[in-house]
Enzyme design. Structure first.
Site, mmCIF file in Angstrom:
data_model
loop_
_atom_site.group_PDB
_atom_site.id
_atom_site.type_symbol
_atom_site.label_atom_id
_atom_site.label_comp_id
_atom_site.label_asym_id
_atom_site.label_seq_id
_atom_site.Cartn_x
_atom_site.Cartn_y
_atom_site.Cartn_z
ATOM 1 N N LYS A 27 25.659 30.864 21.526
ATOM 2 C CA LYS A 27 24.322 30.299 21.331
ATOM 3 C C LYS A 27 24.309 29.350 20.128
ATOM 4 O O LYS A 27 23.829 28.220 20.218
ATOM 5 C CB LYS A 27 23.301 31.432 21.114
ATOM 6 C CG LYS A 27 21.884 30.916 20.998
ATOM 7 C CD LYS A 27 20.911 32.022 20.647
ATOM 8 C CE LYS A 27 20.850 33.053 21.745
ATOM 9 N NZ LYS A 27 19.506 33.421 22.133
ATOM 10 N N ARG A 98 17.883 35.872 16.266
ATOM 11 C CA ARG A 98 18.514 36.292 17.526
ATOM 12 C C ARG A 98 20.007 36.488 17.367
ATOM 13 O O ARG A 98 20.642 35.841 16.543
ATOM 14 C CB ARG A 98 18.345 35.212 18.604
ATOM 15 C CG ARG A 98 16.930 34.954 19.025
ATOM 16 C CD ARG A 98 16.935 33.734 19.941
ATOM 17 N NE ARG A 98 15.741 32.949 19.745
ATOM 18 C CZ ARG A 98 14.743 32.898 20.604
ATOM 19 N NH1 ARG A 98 14.810 33.545 21.730
ATOM 20 N NH2 ARG A 98 13.679 32.168 20.342
ATOM 21 N N GLY A 107 20.703 40.208 26.904
ATOM 22 C CA GLY A 107 19.789 41.326 26.668
ATOM 23 C C GLY A 107 20.415 42.539 25.998
ATOM 24 O O GLY A 107 19.754 43.546 25.801
ATOM 25 N N MET A 109 21.775 42.779 22.912
ATOM 26 C CA MET A 109 21.531 42.921 21.477
ATOM 27 C C MET A 109 20.073 42.561 21.167
ATOM 28 O O MET A 109 19.298 42.272 22.053
ATOM 29 C CB MET A 109 22.525 42.059 20.711
ATOM 30 C CG MET A 109 23.934 42.636 20.784
ATOM 31 S SD MET A 109 25.119 41.672 19.887
ATOM 32 C CE MET A 109 25.323 40.265 20.945
ATOM 33 N N ARG A 371 23.481 27.453 27.875
ATOM 34 C CA ARG A 371 24.776 28.135 27.962
ATOM 35 C C ARG A 371 25.279 27.968 29.383
ATOM 36 O O ARG A 371 24.510 27.661 30.298
ATOM 37 C CB ARG A 371 24.650 29.608 27.587
ATOM 38 C CG ARG A 371 23.745 30.372 28.502
ATOM 39 C CD ARG A 371 23.553 31.797 28.037
ATOM 40 N NE ARG A 371 22.474 32.404 28.792
ATOM 41 C CZ ARG A 371 21.884 33.542 28.459
ATOM 42 N NH1 ARG A 371 22.233 34.185 27.384
ATOM 43 N NH2 ARG A 371 20.916 34.028 29.201
ATOM 44 N N HIS A 489 15.610 41.020 34.090
ATOM 45 C CA HIS A 489 16.851 41.637 33.640
ATOM 46 C C HIS A 489 17.698 42.074 34.827
ATOM 47 O O HIS A 489 18.889 41.778 34.927
ATOM 48 C CB HIS A 489 16.531 42.845 32.747
ATOM 49 C CG HIS A 489 17.744 43.577 32.312
ATOM 50 N ND1 HIS A 489 18.220 44.669 32.992
ATOM 51 C CD2 HIS A 489 18.617 43.338 31.309
ATOM 52 C CE1 HIS A 489 19.329 45.084 32.396
ATOM 53 N NE2 HIS A 489 19.588 44.293 31.374
ATOM 54 N N SER A 797 61.879 44.439 44.551
ATOM 55 C CA SER A 797 60.415 44.451 44.520
ATOM 56 C C SER A 797 60.005 45.515 43.509
ATOM 57 O O SER A 797 60.365 46.683 43.649
ATOM 58 C CB SER A 797 59.862 44.774 45.903
ATOM 59 O OG SER A 797 58.460 44.835 45.828
ATOM 60 N N CYS A 864 55.074 44.891 44.195
ATOM 61 C CA CYS A 864 54.215 45.426 45.262
ATOM 62 C C CYS A 864 53.353 46.586 44.791
ATOM 63 O O CYS A 864 52.665 47.213 45.585
ATOM 64 C CB CYS A 864 55.037 45.803 46.486
ATOM 65 S SG CYS A 864 56.224 47.101 46.152
ATOM 66 N N TYR A 884 57.186 36.085 44.381
ATOM 67 C CA TYR A 884 55.904 36.406 45.009
ATOM 68 C C TYR A 884 55.282 37.654 44.382
ATOM 69 O O TYR A 884 55.976 38.435 43.721
ATOM 70 C CB TYR A 884 56.075 36.626 46.523
ATOM 71 C CG TYR A 884 56.854 37.867 46.873
ATOM 72 C CD1 TYR A 884 56.226 39.103 46.979
ATOM 73 C CD2 TYR A 884 58.229 37.816 47.087
ATOM 74 C CE1 TYR A 884 56.936 40.245 47.278
ATOM 75 C CE2 TYR A 884 58.959 38.950 47.390
ATOM 76 C CZ TYR A 884 58.301 40.174 47.483
ATOM 77 O OH TYR A 884 59.000 41.324 47.765
#
Ligand code: PEP
Ligand code: MG
Length: 907
Positions: A27, A98, A107, A109, A371, A489, A797, A864, A884
């Site tokens: 912020k 704030r 919401g 804090m 934001r 909220h 693997s 895997c 992979y």
């Protein structure tokens, strides 16, 4: 650490900027940046996140002493820009205080508004504004908020309501009015007195009147709120470190409640639910910020288009809409135009969807925050691809914008259309967060958590939610609220969580004490099933079946982009033709793990498997294995067909045999009859197979090495299936994988059996197929001696489930008893069975890969374990140079994005 603790902004200048988020919080950094690009922002300053850390480390006194001169200087600068002195009697400056962490924690804090109010300020401002009602209203809001946040005046139990709300309700009842707006100046004065008396009664102290005392109290409360319960839960859910701290933003107040030319609202530059490129949001005339999110008044839409769409959903006629709920575009066209200019400038500047907070004070627009907007998985994909197509961002940025785990929301089931048609709609609310949810109703967040822990599916039903409900919202399949708009909220948090939510369903009446929900006179009690459609806002009676979702065009475009940029392939763990096909649709490039034993439980085959296990000798086992062979061959043919030319890694039998035998007397008797032996003999054999620690017992290649005929049968089934496919023109690429080896000799023996069996089948059939023999690396010794093992193994693997178990010494089956405690106490940051422990287990993976390739440079390496579908682990595998990763079908797209991001990050 620097000795600059306070960064000022205002009047088009700022000491901070957008790239200082770590120090100024999101912020604070954006407030500075908005000043720099000419967006109107009330003057203020940011106290850095470092100060928060000191607050906890050095204590309050030392920290206040260190920052005091700079805070006083900061206030002085605000006074100059705003032309009002703090604590002045005639023209007092009022402040907001704030929180603002590096990443937004909506919401979680605390906030204090209207700070600086006292009897003197009220007099001065009443005279200055000629609007005593507004001033007294601001004062009562201040006492209420400061009392709650700084002085700790909260409801005593979950059934109680807020102590200030209780007084407010009493006053409204005494005056016979319904809304706060109907209270007169005199009523508000009385309200302030009653609030203050309540404060004195509960805390034993008078409400503070000195503005500086108020300011330090509020700064302390905001720093303190970094460690409140809900912030801690939020951080844990979102993987935010506890030592980041929050910044504190102190800013001149502007007022959206100064009369009918004032307003306040929140807006998104694009639709946060769908991603549609439509400026949207909600506002309220003559209100303060908390009124929009509190859900007490119905917020109005910002644009005319949005307002019309809202009216359809809310079933409000056009006439009523235009009269009672006009859009900002209609109500204040000039300000609306300016707001559109600002939102366009902000989106173009940040090149991402923005979430804005604004206030209009007597016709003048002020931005309080911008934001990066939280969004659903669907919106995330649509916005990234559309911004790419609009030329705002490049391909790599579009890929980086994707939070891989969030794709999960798009891949999860939606309501089955047929089932939905038969369902009864109970009520309609707002489509706050898309998706489908079904579950038993619970009314309290902590109970949602308890029910979920007992294995229940739940839907959390609340009048409205608050940050305290976070853990319960996370536990629930969906959330239904009776009050609140699209920015309430519940709506904002659910969207962030990717959780289905219907908000503001006005027909829903909830009684917390009786635990009953009433809709149109019909009662529903706790535990009753309901279903929610978060995409339409509909609430349904009962449980509704769900089905797999269909994926949008932008999703396919994203997958193409990932294909283009990723260097590592993604395979799938699949044991059936159906799962294989699903995974192929999601772009899997082969099967990385087919656990053959999963097929053993299907239909009649479990009987043959049991017969094999219970047999007295090799002959008996061979007889039973012959019965299993055709089943296995058929399964493998199905899978080869589904994968059509892509490699399929088939693992030989792995689990301890005890897992397959009948444990109940009834089943033992059945088995005895089938085999022509006594039930006692079956029971004795079952007892004989029991192990103290089966996961470290007679399993994996230890089975195939003690009973070679099992490996023979499985090899035969694989090779015959491949040859059958070949005869039908289908290319099969089998990779036979030996599980749980710790020494080269264990693999060598299996390799011999496999190769000689395959040769035998080739000569019987007069035809051949290519195949490979490799091994899982899941025992630490195998990783350490990988150079040796690679002399035989053609591929590795990593079975990181077992490798994690054996490296930590945590039993996979029993860790549930202590892992949650370890996570709570921060002994472990994350569950190592979900997120690969790169520091420890990762070393074995890296070393095993390097040593294996030192012997066989072209050794194919994959993973895997469950980690193969977890983004941070996938990125680690890419860095190690794996060919992979393999994961469950529904995680394939997630792994593909992570693989592409890994390639981009490596550049
Ligand atoms: C592993 O151990 O990581 C693995 C994939 O095998 P399983 O989970 O079947 O033991
Ligand atoms: Mg394993």
């Amino acid at each position: 650490m620097s000795d600059k603790y306070v960064y000022s902004f205002g009047g088009g200048e700022a000491e901070g900027s957008a790239d200082m988020k770590n120090l100024l919080g999101g912020k604070g950094a954006n407030l500075a940046e908005m000043n720099r690009i000419g967006v109107p922002v009330p003057a203020g300053f940011t106290i850095t996140t470092e100060v928060c850390t000191n607050w906890y480390k050095d204590g309050v006194e030392a920290t206040v002493a260190a920052i005091k001169p700079q805070v006083e200087e900061g206030v002085k600068k605000i006074e100059i820009v705003m032309g009002a002195p703090f604590g002045d009697k005639e023209n007092p400056l009022l402040l907001s205080v704030r929180s603002g962490a590096r990443v937004s924690m909506p919401g979680m804090m605390d906030t204090v508004l209207n700070l600086g109010m006292n009897e003197d300020a009220v007099k001065g401002l009443s005279k200055k504004t000629n609007n005593p009602r507004f001033v007294w209203d601001s004062y009562r809001r201040f006492v209420q908020m400061y009392g709650d946040v700084v002085l700790g005046m909260k409801p005593e139990s979950k059934e109680d309501i807020d102590p200030f709300e209780e007084i407010m309700d009493q006053v409204k009842e005494e005056k016979g009015v319904e809304n706060d707006t109907e209270l007169t100046t005199e009523d508000l004065k009385a309200l302030v007195d009653r609030f203050k008396a309540a404060v004195k009664k509960v805390t034993g102290h008078d409400f503070p009147t000195d503005p500086w005392d108020q300011l330090w109290g509020a700064i302390g409360a905001v720093f303190g709120s970094w460690n409140n319960d809900r912030a801690i839960v939020y951080r844990r859910l979102n993987g935010i470190p506890g030592d980041w701290g929050t910044a504190v933003n102190v800013q001149a107040m502007v007022y959206g409640n100064m009369g009918d030319h004032s307003a306040t609202g929140v807006a998104f530059t694009r639709d946060a639910a769908t991603g549609e490129d439509l400026f949207n949001g909600e506002y309220l005339i003559n209100a303060q910020g908390e009124d929009v999110v509190a859900g007490v008044r119905t917020p109005q839409q910002i644009s005319l288009e949005g307002s019309k769409r809202w009216a359809v959903l809310a079933e409000v006629s056009e006439e009523e809409r235009a009269k009672n709920y006009p859009s900002l575009e209609e109500a204040m066209p000039e300000v609306y135009k300016q707001l559109v200019e600002v939102e366009t400038a902000l989106e173009n500047h940040y090149k991402d969807m923005q979430d804005l907070e604004f206030t209009i004070q007597e016709g003048r627009l002020w931005l309080l925050q911008t934001r990066t907007g939280k969004r659903t998985g669907e919106a995330m994909v649509n916005i990234a691809i559309e911004m790419l197509e609009q030329g705002m961002i490049d391909e790599k940025t579009a890929i980086k914008r994707i939070e891989p785990n969030k794709l999960d929301e798009l891949l999860h089931p939606i309501f089955d259309t047929d089932a939905l048609q038969k369902a009864t709609v109970l009520a309609k609310g707002l489509p706050a967060s898309p998706g489908a949810a079904t579950g038993k109703m619970v009314f309290f967040a902590d109970e949602a958590v308890e029910w979920k822990a007992k294995g229940e599916e739940v839907v959390l039903v609340r009048i409205e939610t608050s940050p305290e409900d976070l853990a319960g919202m996370d536990a629930a399949n969906g959330i239904l609220t009776a009050r609140g708009g699209m920015t309430s909220h519940a709506a904002v948090v659910a969207r962030g969580m990717g959780k289905c939510c219907v908000s503001g369903a006005g027909a829903v009446k909830i009684n917390y004490r009786t635990r009953i929900m009433t809709i149109d006179g019909k009662e529903f009690k706790e535990g009753d099933w309901i279903s929610l459609n978060g995409s339409t806002g509909q609430v349904y009676d009962g449980k509704i079946d769900t089905k797999d979702p269909e994926l949008s065009g932008n999703f396919a475009k994203l997958m193409e982009l990932c294909e283009k940029h990723a260097k590592m392939l993604v395979r799938t763990n699949a044991d059936t033709p159906h799962d294989s096909s699903v995974a192929r649709e999601f772009g899997a490039r082969g099967i990385g793990l087919c656990r053959t034993e999963h097929m053993f439980f299907e239909g009649e085959r479990i009987k043959a498997v049991r017969e094999m296990i219970l047999a007295e000798d090799e002959e008996g086992r061979r007889k039973a294995l012959e019965k299993i062979l055709p089943y296995q061959r058929e399964d493998f043919e199905g899978i080869f067909k589904a994968m059509d030319g892509l490699p399929v890694t088939i693992r030989l039998l792995d689990p301890p045999l005890h897992e397959f035998v009948p444990h109940e007397e009834k089943n033992q008797a059945e088995m005895a009859q089938e085999m022509g032996i006594t039930p006692e003999a079956v029971k004795a054999k079952v007892e004989d197979l029991a192990e103290f620690n089966p996961m470290l017992g007679h399993r994996g290649c230890r089975l195939g090495n003690t009973y070679p005929e099992i490996t023979e049968m499985q090899t035969r089934a694989i090779i015959e299936a491949a040859l059958n496919c070949k005869a039908k023109g289908i290319k099969a690429v089998p990779e036979i994988m030996v599980p749980l080896i710790g020494t080269k000799a264990e693999l060598d023996l299996q390799n011999e059996i496999i190769r000689s069996t395959a040769d035998k089948v080739f000569s019987e059939k007069g035809d051949k197929v290519e195949y490979m023999v490799g091994t899982m690396i899941e025992i630490p010794r195998a990783a350490l001696t990988a150079d040796n093992i690679a002399e035989t193994a053609e591929f590795f693997s990593f079975g990181t489930n077992d490798l994690t178990q054996m490296t930590f010494g945590y039993s996979r089956d029993d860790a549930g008893k202590f892992l949650p405690v370890y996570l709570d106490k921060n002994i472990l940051k994350v569950d190592p069975f979900q997120v690969l422990d790169q520091e420890g287990v990762g070393q074995l993976v890296q070393l095993g890969t390097e040593r294996g390739r030192s012997t066989r440079p072209n050794l194919k390496v994959g993973i895997c374990g469950e980690h193969g579908g977890e983004p941070s682990s996938v990125k680690f595998c890419a860095r190690v140079g794996m060919n992979y990763v393999s994961c469950s079908p529904f995680r394939v797209p997630i792994a593909r994005v992570a693989a592409a991001q890994a390639a981009i990050e490596a550049e």
